[in-house]
Design a protein around this motif. Structure first.
Motif, PDB file in Angstrom:
ATOM      1  N   LEU A 116     -65.074  11.310 -34.179  1.00  0.00           N
ATOM      2  CA  LEU A 116     -64.883  12.761 -33.164  1.00  0.00           C
ATOM      3  C   LEU A 116     -64.575  11.990 -31.859  1.00  0.00           C
ATOM      4  O   LEU A 116     -64.283  12.770 -30.671  1.00  0.00           O
ATOM      5  CB  LEU A 116     -66.523  13.689 -32.975  1.00  0.00           C
ATOM      6  N   GLU A 117     -65.066  10.395 -31.134  1.00  0.00           N
ATOM      7  CA  GLU A 117     -64.878   9.739 -30.083  1.00  0.00           C
ATOM      8  C   GLU A 117     -63.056   9.804 -30.050  1.00  0.00           C
ATOM      9  O   GLU A 117     -62.689  10.409 -28.472  1.00  0.00           O
ATOM     10  CB  GLU A 117     -65.103   8.389 -30.462  1.00  0.00           C
ATOM     11  N   ALA A 139     -61.315  11.889 -31.484  1.00  0.00           N
ATOM     12  CA  ALA A 139     -59.831  13.161 -32.080  1.00  0.00           C
ATOM     13  C   ALA A 139     -59.420  14.052 -30.906  1.00  0.00           C
ATOM     14  O   ALA A 139     -60.292  14.345 -29.913  1.00  0.00           O
ATOM     15  CB  ALA A 139     -60.659  14.179 -32.822  1.00  0.00           C
ATOM     16  N   ARG A 143     -58.574  17.426 -30.445  1.00  0.00           N
ATOM     17  CA  ARG A 143     -59.163  18.437 -30.608  1.00  0.00           C
ATOM     18  C   ARG A 143     -60.537  18.451 -31.707  1.00  0.00           C
ATOM     19  O   ARG A 143     -59.874  17.334 -32.904  1.00  0.00           O
ATOM     20  CB  ARG A 143     -58.508  19.462 -31.119  1.00  0.00           C
ATOM     21  N   LEU A 144     -61.700  19.027 -31.464  1.00  0.00           N
ATOM     22  CA  LEU A 144     -62.527  18.994 -32.906  1.00  0.00           C
ATOM     23  C   LEU A 144     -63.120  19.894 -33.652  1.00  0.00           C
ATOM     24  O   LEU A 144     -62.747  20.803 -32.918  1.00  0.00           O
ATOM     25  CB  LEU A 144     -63.922  18.884 -32.110  1.00  0.00           C
ATOM     26  N   ALA A 168     -67.716  25.936 -33.601  1.00  0.00           N
ATOM     27  CA  ALA A 168     -69.492  25.130 -34.144  1.00  0.00           C
ATOM     28  C   ALA A 168     -69.110  24.121 -32.248  1.00  0.00           C
ATOM     29  O   ALA A 168     -69.644  24.276 -31.516  1.00  0.00           O
ATOM     30  CB  ALA A 168     -69.576  24.454 -34.720  1.00  0.00           C
ATOM     31  N   MET A 169     -67.758  23.157 -32.953  1.00  0.00           N
ATOM     32  CA  MET A 169     -67.501  21.993 -31.519  1.00  0.00           C
ATOM     33  C   MET A 169     -67.100  21.659 -30.203  1.00  0.00           C
ATOM     34  O   MET A 169     -67.784  21.724 -29.187  1.00  0.00           O
ATOM     35  CB  MET A 169     -67.555  20.698 -32.146  1.00  0.00           C
ATOM     36  N   GLU A 170     -66.335  22.819 -30.114  1.00  0.00           N
ATOM     37  CA  GLU A 170     -65.472  22.592 -28.902  1.00  0.00           C
ATOM     38  C   GLU A 170     -66.062  24.011 -28.403  1.00  0.00           C
ATOM     39  O   GLU A 170     -65.928  24.336 -27.168  1.00  0.00           O
ATOM     40  CB  GLU A 170     -63.554  23.965 -29.397  1.00  0.00           C
ATOM     41  N   GLY A 187     -68.817  25.993 -29.190  1.00  0.00           N
ATOM     42  CA  GLY A 187     -70.798  26.195 -29.311  1.00  0.00           C
ATOM     43  C   GLY A 187     -70.893  27.467 -30.107  1.00  0.00           C
ATOM     44  O   GLY A 187     -72.096  27.951 -29.609  1.00  0.00           O
ATOM     45  N   SER A 225     -78.267  28.068 -36.057  1.00  0.00           N
ATOM     46  CA  SER A 225     -77.422  27.601 -35.145  1.00  0.00           C
ATOM     47  C   SER A 225     -79.611  27.060 -34.296  1.00  0.00           C
ATOM     48  O   SER A 225     -79.343  25.925 -33.838  1.00  0.00           O
ATOM     49  CB  SER A 225     -77.383  28.372 -33.511  1.00  0.00           C
ATOM     50  N   GLN A 246     -79.680  23.702 -34.309  1.00  0.00           N
ATOM     51  CA  GLN A 246     -81.081  22.578 -33.226  1.00  0.00           C
ATOM     52  C   GLN A 246     -82.572  21.466 -33.738  1.00  0.00           C
ATOM     53  O   GLN A 246     -82.727  21.234 -33.312  1.00  0.00           O
ATOM     54  CB  GLN A 246     -81.113  24.015 -32.507  1.00  0.00           C
ATOM     55  N   GLU A 284     -81.007  18.649 -34.826  1.00  0.00           N
ATOM     56  CA  GLU A 284     -81.027  17.754 -33.613  1.00  0.00           C
ATOM     57  C   GLU A 284     -82.554  17.419 -32.764  1.00  0.00           C
ATOM     58  O   GLU A 284     -82.585  16.029 -32.213  1.00  0.00           O
ATOM     59  CB  GLU A 284     -80.254  18.238 -32.294  1.00  0.00           C
ATOM     60  N   GLU A 285     -83.222  18.366 -32.215  1.00  0.00           N
ATOM     61  CA  GLU A 285     -84.668  17.946 -31.986  1.00  0.00           C
ATOM     62  C   GLU A 285     -85.513  17.334 -33.032  1.00  0.00           C
ATOM     63  O   GLU A 285     -86.327  16.141 -32.526  1.00  0.00           O
ATOM     64  CB  GLU A 285     -85.143  18.850 -31.106  1.00  0.00           C
ATOM     65  N   GLN A 333     -70.561  21.357 -37.851  1.00  0.00           N
ATOM     66  CA  GLN A 333     -71.460  20.909 -36.268  1.00  0.00           C
ATOM     67  C   GLN A 333     -71.300  19.577 -36.980  1.00  0.00           C
ATOM     68  O   GLN A 333     -72.644  18.560 -37.133  1.00  0.00           O
ATOM     69  CB  GLN A 333     -72.649  21.086 -36.173  1.00  0.00           C
ATOM     70  N   TYR A 344     -70.354  16.719 -35.547  1.00  0.00           N
ATOM     71  CA  TYR A 344     -71.542  15.586 -34.209  1.00  0.00           C
ATOM     72  C   TYR A 344     -72.315  15.198 -34.948  1.00  0.00           C
ATOM     73  O   TYR A 344     -72.872  13.957 -35.055  1.00  0.00           O
ATOM     74  CB  TYR A 344     -71.272  16.303 -33.277  1.00  0.00           C
TER      75      TYR A 344
END
Ligand code: SF4
Ligand code: SF4
Lengths: 256, 650
Positions: B256-257, B259, B261-262, B361-363, B365, B372, B376, B379-380, B463, B465
């Motif tokens: 992804l770093e 790419a 386009r995601l 999702a990535m480009e 959101g 979602s 989240q 992630e958290e 997602q 990433y």
């Protein structure tokens, strides 16, 4: 319009109570930091106003390194820069906090719109936005659920008892954001998250040590920590729950 | 006299056929070029070892193993395919004779192959086409469309075959062919001309005119192949060859770093295989029939996704794919792979859908509400169960289970999974499994607070990433733990740890608890029980279709003394419970997928519905309760209940 959003990371409020320790006047534990819920609304509002007016948007947080969670999120949502005012985590006198915020905002070049969460997710004081507005001599619109840029003014929608009201305000002004359909925090785009992780966060010292009320002891309410899971089928769960409620809330459910 | 026939009999000017033939070649090649031009836009992926691919090609294209899953139309398709291969060979034989002068149209070969076999093939072809037309226009199933092209293809083939027989019959009639009986269909028709007293000059005239009509129709049909769904003659085998030859993997892990386009939003973001797939679709609708999202009225038909992408590729190849596929369609998918399992040409729907989700999702959101929140949550706090007040070790309170400590060895690592740790119903399964392992004397440990979500819901939500962050962290930790084996009760966790984490350097022995427990029963570490209840087993998609594990859970049930009765859709043809693809965390409107599946389970009359996935367990529990059925349990709970009192340790 230039916007400054004040954000705050807090200990994950969804963490199990047993995972949080209380010592040295602050809550801690092996629990992650998350963006405070109303600060999420503030960020969304700030991003919308900045986008709608084509202005810049700066995020400011007060505290230790853990505040970077909130600041990185702000950067991912379009904040042009992020500032952390270095000070100890824990309870601080709200007026001192408002003064720190004012100093940080001035150092960051000031703004047309200052956006706060309606209250922090940990201490729940709900006074800092008002104190900041008072110190800065700016009008405050509390509990905002949405804002739209209309030329040089802002059309603001705010929550009131049983409904909402809409009105206009001309910046400079202070808004405190609440949760509503218009302030639901968007998911950041991954490219922005990656970029945000590379952006520097400016760190500046606090202008003065915190004064006023100081917390000397902090502990959890024993009763509130002793949660219990009610097992069984739906009917027996409901009965057990009713019994518990009768016990802890005197006077309910006794009559019929 | 040696049996033979004169080729191009009654067609003295047959050399003119090379003119339309040349047109056919040009039109065909141009059509093919247009397809190739689209495929060449795709991302190239390494082919890898050819062996498994060729074996799959042999099975799926040669033996048409996917096609014959549906008995009647499957065998009709095989008959038609074989008929046309034979008729094509027959035509080549004629060419060898006429253009190269080889003496092939004579003797026994002429009688038994060119006459008898080809007549049988032609007849089989006609019957097969009649079945197709009857299904499409008589039974009118929803999965089959009835556009002009759907009629044109079988009808023109039917006319080609029928006119072929009529030509043959006119030749036999006019020449009094002494070997005409070998061409038994033509011969029977020839007797009809006799009964009608058709004059020979008229027969010759009809024959000559019909010959040109037959030829031009056949050439037109061939020229139209690259412009119609008949292109699947070429693209079908190609799509099969390019498909994932083994179960298990499925999605790529892009960098992804770097790419550009995601995710996928333009044709050029799809792979060559994806683009070939679009031209390989035969529009048979089997994927749609198998799709739980479609069955429950959601705005998703896997067939339509492929057709919409194909239309997009042909009409606006440089426009974003968001114009072709709407968000509500993309996010309706449970990633159950029933469509891929049903597809006779191994079209891969799920990687395309997840690829497009990645973009959204990535480009942009964009992830649906509920999902979602789960993302989240990962992630958290490292798990998707928002609101849970449990910790990673709450479920094991009171059990003599140890948490792995740094620097200590680990024989068997029980990967609990987020559901096992945080979901109250799944916690009971985790306890049952842990108790079974402890009772077997297993040296088993858990990661406790250090276990974190595998990232599977994030990956399925697009997602990628967040998923990759989770994957890298988990692989790093597991490499440090270095367990001899990992046992998990969650097929989604297993799919990650065993298959998808390989892209991040993982190479662990990962077993699903069904495999581990069935092996324990085989080796006698757990004793068999008797006198269990009547049970039906719901196959989790990620266990059966993704990993081909269908026997082990049934062995566990039979080891627990259960009497198994199957639902109509089981094994790799199982019907999703509705939890996959992130739906476990979303609000689903009626009719819910779990209700459809639960109804099937309840209709078996089983006392217990068993499964072996914590997400299926919850979905099926809700569904079975609503359908008035009995208990829903995980196989570990059933086994623990049945044999807890008499495990036999080595
Ligand atoms: S994976 Fe399942 S839900 Fe998704 S399109 Fe295929 S059959 Fe439908
Ligand atoms: S994708 Fe496969 S199963 Fe679906 S309609 Fe096309 S060929 Fe048939």
């Amino acid at each position: 319009m230039r916007v400054i959003a004040f954000v705050k990371s807090i200990l994950d409020p969804e963490a199990p109570p047993g995972a949080i320790r209380f010592d040295s006047g602050r809550a801690q534990g092996d629990v992650g930091q998350v963006l405070g819920p109303y600060e999420g609304n503030a960020l969304e509002l700030a991003a919308q106003i900045a986008e709608g007016s084509g202005g810049a948007f700066v995020a400011i947080a007060l505290g230790g390194k853990e505040q970077e969670t909130a600041l990185r999120k702000a950067l991912a949502l379009g904040a042009t820069s992020a500032v952390r005012v270095e000070r100890e985590e824990g309870f601080h006198d709200p007026l001192a906090t408002a003064r720190e915020m004012q100093a940080a905002a001035e150092a960051a070049g000031g703004a047309d719109v200052y956006v706060f969460g309606r209250q922090a997710g940990d201490w729940d004081q709900a006074v800092t936005a008002g104190l900041f507005a008072g110190l800065a001599g700016l009008p405050l619109v509390p509990i905002v659920q949405g804002a739209e840029v209309r030329g040089a003014a802002l059309s603001v929608r705010r929550e009131i008892q049983g409904g909402y009201e809409e009105g206009e305000i001309s910046p400079p002004c202070v808004l405190s954001a609440s949760n509503g359909p218009g302030t639901l925090l968007r998911l950041p785009k991954v490219k922005d998250v990656m970029m945000a992780n590379r952006k520097p966060i400016e760190v500046r010292p606090a202008i003065s040590p915190s004064g006023g009320f100081k917390v000397s002891d902090l502990r959890a309410n024993a009763a509130s920590r002793a949660g219990r899971r009610i097992e069984g089928d739906l009917k027996s769960q409901a009965e057990a729950l009713a019994q518990d409620l009768r016990r802890v809330i005197p006077g309910i459910g006794g009559g019929a | 006299m040696t049996p033979h026939r004169v080729v191009y009999w009654n067609i003295p000017d047959h050399a003119w056929m090379y003119l339309p033939f040349a047109v056919l070649v040009v039109v065909f090649c141009y059509g093919f070029y247009r397809r190739w031009r689209i495929w060449s836009k795709g991302q190239r992926r390494p082919i890898g070892p050819w062996g498994p691919r060729l074996r799959r090609l042999g099975r799926h294209a040669g033996l048409q193993s996917g096609v014959v899953k549906r008995r009647l139309q499957g065998y009709a398709h095989v008959a038609l395919a074989v008929a046309f291969i034979l008729l094509f060979i027959g035509t080549l034989v004629v060419m060898l004779k006429s253009d190269f002068g080889l003496p092939v149209m004579q003797g026994a070969f002429y009688l038994w192959f060119e006459s008898f076999t080809l007549d049988a093939a032609g007849l089989a072809g006609i019957v097969a086409l009649a079945i197709f037309l009857w299904r499409r226009y008589g039974l009118r199933p929803q999965a089959l469309s009835r556009e002009a092209a759907d009629f044109f293809v079988p009808f023109s083939l039917l006319i080609i075959l029928i006119t072929g027989f009529v030509l043959q019959s006119l030749r036999i009639y006019a020449t009094h062919d002494p070997w005409g009986g070998y061409s038994f269909v033509g011969y029977a028709l020839a007797s009809l001309w006799g009964a009608l007293h058709l004059g020979i000059p008229a027969a010759l005239l009809i024959h000559r005119s019909l010959w040109w009509f037959h030829l031009l129709l056949a050439f037109s049909f061939l020229a139209a192949i690259p412009y119609s769904k008949m292109m699947h003659l070429f693209t079908g085998p190609l799509a099969i060859f390019l498909s994932e030859p083994t179960r298990g993997s499925g999605l790529d892990s892009p960098n992804l770093e770097t790419a550009e386009r995601l995710g996928v939003n333009f044709l050029s973001d799809l792979t060559v295989k994806d683009l070939v797939d679009l031209d390989a679709c035969t529009e048979c609708g089997r994927c749609q029939d198998a799709c739980p999202a479609f069955a429950s009225g959601k705005p998703l038909s896997p067939k339509q996704v492929i057709l919409d992408l194909r239309e997009h590729a042909r009409s606006r190849p440089n426009e974003p794919l968001t114009l072709a596929i709407k968000d509500e369609t993309l996010f309706a998918c449970t990633t159950c792979r029933a469509c891929q399992e049903a597809c006779p040409v191994d079209i891969e729907h799920v990687p395309k859908i997840v690829g497009m989700r990645r973009f959204r999702a990535m480009e942009e959101g964009e992830i649906p509400a509920g999902l979602s929140d789960a993302v989240q949550g990962i992630e958290e706090r490292g798990h998707p169960f928002r609101g849970s007040q449990a910790s990673r070790t709450t479920w094991m309170e009171g059990l003599d289970l140890r948490v792995w400590q740094e620097g200590t060895p680990c024989e068997t690592l029980l990967w609990v999974g987020c559901a096992g740790a945080f979901d109250p119903r799944a916690q009971k399964v985790a306890r049952a499994l842990a108790q079974l392992l402890l009772a077997m004397g297993e040296d088993v440990k858990v990661l406790g607070g250090r276990e974190s979500c595998t990232g599977d819901p994030a990956r399925r939500a697009g997602q990628e990433y967040l998923y990759q962050i989770q994957a890298q962290q988990n692989v790093e930790l597991l490499q440090q733990v270095a367990p001899k084996r990992i046992v998990t009760m969650c097929p989604h966790c297993m799919q990650q740890l065993r298959n998808e984490y390989r892209d991040f350097g993982a190479n662990f022995e990962v077993v699903h608890h069904s495999e581990y427990l069935s092996m324990a029963l085989v080796t006698g570490r757990i004793s068999h029980a008797a006198g269990g209840k009547r049970v039906t087993y719901h196959d989790p998609c990620y266990l059966s279709r993704y990993n081909g594990i269908v026997d082990a859970p049934r062995e566990v049930l039979s080891g627990a003394g259960m009497e198994l009765t199957e639902m109509p859709r089981h094994g790799t043809d199982s019907f999703c419970c509705g939890a996959g693809g992130g739906w476990a965390f979303r609000e689903e409107g009626a009719p819910r997928v779990n209700r459809l599946r639960a109804k099937e389970a309840v209709e078996t009359g089983a006392e217990v519905v068993a499964t072996s996935c914590p997400f299926c367990l919850n979905m099926m529990s809700d569904g079975v309760r609503a359908e008035g059925g009995g208990e829903v349990q995980d196989i570990a709970e059933i086994l623990w209940e049945q044999v807890a009192t008499s495990p036999v340790a080595d």
